[in-house]
Scaffold this active site. Structure first.
Site, PDB file in Angstrom:
ATOM      1  N   ASP A  47      30.646  35.134  42.030  1.00  0.00           N
ATOM      2  CA  ASP A  47      32.063  35.022  42.370  1.00  0.00           C
ATOM      3  C   ASP A  47      32.656  33.844  41.592  1.00  0.00           C
ATOM      4  O   ASP A  47      31.923  32.978  41.106  1.00  0.00           O
ATOM      5  CB  ASP A  47      32.180  34.807  43.885  1.00  0.00           C
ATOM      6  CG  ASP A  47      33.595  34.475  44.325  1.00  0.00           C
ATOM      7  OD1 ASP A  47      34.512  35.243  44.001  1.00  0.00           O
ATOM      8  OD2 ASP A  47      33.777  33.430  44.970  1.00  0.00           O
ATOM      9  N   ASP A  66      36.358  31.940  42.235  1.00  0.00           N
ATOM     10  CA  ASP A  66      37.030  30.912  43.021  1.00  0.00           C
ATOM     11  C   ASP A  66      36.183  30.505  44.224  1.00  0.00           C
ATOM     12  O   ASP A  66      35.722  31.360  44.990  1.00  0.00           O
ATOM     13  CB  ASP A  66      38.397  31.402  43.496  1.00  0.00           C
ATOM     14  CG  ASP A  66      39.415  31.449  42.365  1.00  0.00           C
ATOM     15  OD1 ASP A  66      39.279  30.650  41.418  1.00  0.00           O
ATOM     16  OD2 ASP A  66      40.337  32.281  42.419  1.00  0.00           O
ATOM     17  N   THR A  82      34.572  39.345  40.746  1.00  0.00           N
ATOM     18  CA  THR A  82      35.725  38.609  41.232  1.00  0.00           C
ATOM     19  C   THR A  82      36.880  39.519  41.645  1.00  0.00           C
ATOM     20  O   THR A  82      36.904  40.697  41.304  1.00  0.00           O
ATOM     21  CB  THR A  82      36.207  37.654  40.113  1.00  0.00           C
ATOM     22  OG1 THR A  82      37.370  36.963  40.521  1.00  0.00           O
ATOM     23  CG2 THR A  82      36.538  38.429  38.840  1.00  0.00           C
ATOM     24  N   GLY A  83      37.816  38.935  42.366  1.00  0.00           N
ATOM     25  CA  GLY A  83      39.046  39.653  42.692  1.00  0.00           C
ATOM     26  C   GLY A  83      40.087  39.513  41.605  1.00  0.00           C
ATOM     27  O   GLY A  83      41.133  40.169  41.636  1.00  0.00           O
ATOM     28  N   LYS A 133      33.034  44.805  45.913  1.00  0.00           N
ATOM     29  CA  LYS A 133      32.123  44.128  44.997  1.00  0.00           C
ATOM     30  C   LYS A 133      30.704  44.678  45.159  1.00  0.00           C
ATOM     31  O   LYS A 133      29.981  44.860  44.179  1.00  0.00           O
ATOM     32  CB  LYS A 133      32.121  42.626  45.261  1.00  0.00           C
ATOM     33  CG  LYS A 133      33.380  41.894  44.830  1.00  0.00           C
ATOM     34  CD  LYS A 133      33.211  40.391  45.031  1.00  0.00           C
ATOM     35  CE  LYS A 133      34.422  39.606  44.573  1.00  0.00           C
ATOM     36  NZ  LYS A 133      34.203  38.141  44.673  1.00  0.00           N
ATOM     37  N   ASP A 144      31.158  32.995  48.451  1.00  0.00           N
ATOM     38  CA  ASP A 144      31.561  32.033  49.491  1.00  0.00           C
ATOM     39  C   ASP A 144      32.468  32.608  50.565  1.00  0.00           C
ATOM     40  O   ASP A 144      32.607  32.026  51.632  1.00  0.00           O
ATOM     41  CB  ASP A 144      32.287  30.843  48.847  1.00  0.00           C
ATOM     42  CG  ASP A 144      33.669  31.222  48.328  1.00  0.00           C
ATOM     43  OD1 ASP A 144      33.780  32.162  47.505  1.00  0.00           O
ATOM     44  OD2 ASP A 144      34.653  30.594  48.759  1.00  0.00           O
ATOM     45  N   ASN A 193      35.548  38.420  50.792  1.00  0.00           N
ATOM     46  CA  ASN A 193      35.499  39.480  49.775  1.00  0.00           C
ATOM     47  C   ASN A 193      34.156  39.533  49.040  1.00  0.00           C
ATOM     48  O   ASN A 193      33.915  40.438  48.244  1.00  0.00           O
ATOM     49  CB  ASN A 193      36.647  39.342  48.774  1.00  0.00           C
ATOM     50  CG  ASN A 193      36.588  38.072  47.957  1.00  0.00           C
ATOM     51  OD1 ASN A 193      36.128  37.031  48.436  1.00  0.00           O
ATOM     52  ND2 ASN A 193      37.060  38.133  46.721  1.00  0.00           N
TER      53      ASN A 193
END
Length: 273
Positions: free
Chosen positions: A8, A10, A42-43, A196, A219, A222
């Site tokens: 991930d 952020d 990631t988003g 994901k 973390d 998502n």
């Protein structure tokens, strides 16, 4: 032996002030050199993570990125789309209709653009587009055609507005969308088959890898699906308590080079590097 690592961005790869540290870069380079496949998961759209891909040496012809919370899988160098799970025009219009009674502002994404649906985007929307390195354009939802490829919808607002929005979600939305809140100020709507975890599983299977050869580092909410899938679920010290409950290993925080620590402890020490 771990052969694939999904990371991930952020709250995980980057520090709290959105920096990519030298220690993390060096650990990822060592993992790559030992034969481990590194995938950013990631988003964020691909355009938004390109600076990090470049710094990490992940812009070659064989590297893949999982973006938009699993709805879009692309080759990083050519930007070739390998899988794109989109929303239908009808779904977009339903989300837009719901947004009319919300204070939070609605945005949409396709492969490369971010769209605002309010005539004047909020400062939060403008700032988010800048953070994502994404061009911001007005979208007239009423003019959407069935051929329009929309990757996801995302509401942006203060945490209280997002709490209200979640409480007011129509019951049918749960059946029709994959919905996720990755940070306190956003809430996303994606194709029901997107996540994901599903994207990571598909990639691992295409590489003929077993679950115990896959590591995921995250973390937040998502990241849940990829942490639940991976044989090695690494959660940052700054991660939520819900994610820590899923962890097979809790690493240091994102401000303490937690990704590098996990790579050294779980991969490099075992390969002798």
């Amino acid at each position: 032996m771990i052969k694939l690592v999904a990371i991930d961005i952020d709250g995980t790869l980057l520090t709290s002030d959105h920096r990519l540290t030298q220690n993390v870069c060096e650990a990822i380079e060592l993992a790559k050199n030992s034969g481990v496949t590194i995938v950013l998961c990631t988003g964020i759209p691909l355009v938004g993570i390109t600076p990090y891909l470049e710094k990490l040496g992940l812009l070659d012809s064989t590297t893949i990125a999982i973006t938009q919370n699993g709805a879009l899988v692309q080759e990083t160098q050519s930007k070739k789309v390998l899988n794109h799970l989109t929303l239908t025009a009808d779904q977009v219009k339903r989300i837009y209709q719901f947004s009319n009674n919300q204070k939070a502002q609605l945005t949409f994404f396709d492969e490369s653009e971010m769209y605002h649906t309010a005539l004047k985007p909020s400062q939060l929307v403008v700032d988010d587009a800048k953070l994502l390195h994404t061009h911001l354009t007005y979208l007239d939802v009423d003019k959407l055609t069935p051929d329009t490829l929309v990757t996801k919808g995302m509401f942006l607002g203060d945490p209280t507005e997002m709490d209200t929005l979640i409480q007011e979600l129509p019951a049918l939305f749960k059946d029709d969308f994959y919905m996720v809140r990755s940070v306190p100020y956003n809430f996303e709507f994606l194709n029901k088959q997107a996540s994901k975890g599903k994207a990571l599983q598909s990639l691992a299977e295409s590489l003929q890898l077993q679950v115990d050869e896959v590591m995921a580092i995250g973390d937040a909410e998502n990241d849940r699906s990829m942490l639940e899938y991976a044989g090695h679920a690494v959660v940052m010290e700054n991660g939520t308590e819900e994610m820590k409950a899923l962890a097979t290993f809790i690493t240091k925080s994102n401000d303490e080079d937690g990704v590098a620590h996990a790579i050294h402890e779980l991969i490099l020490k075992k390969t002798g590097d």
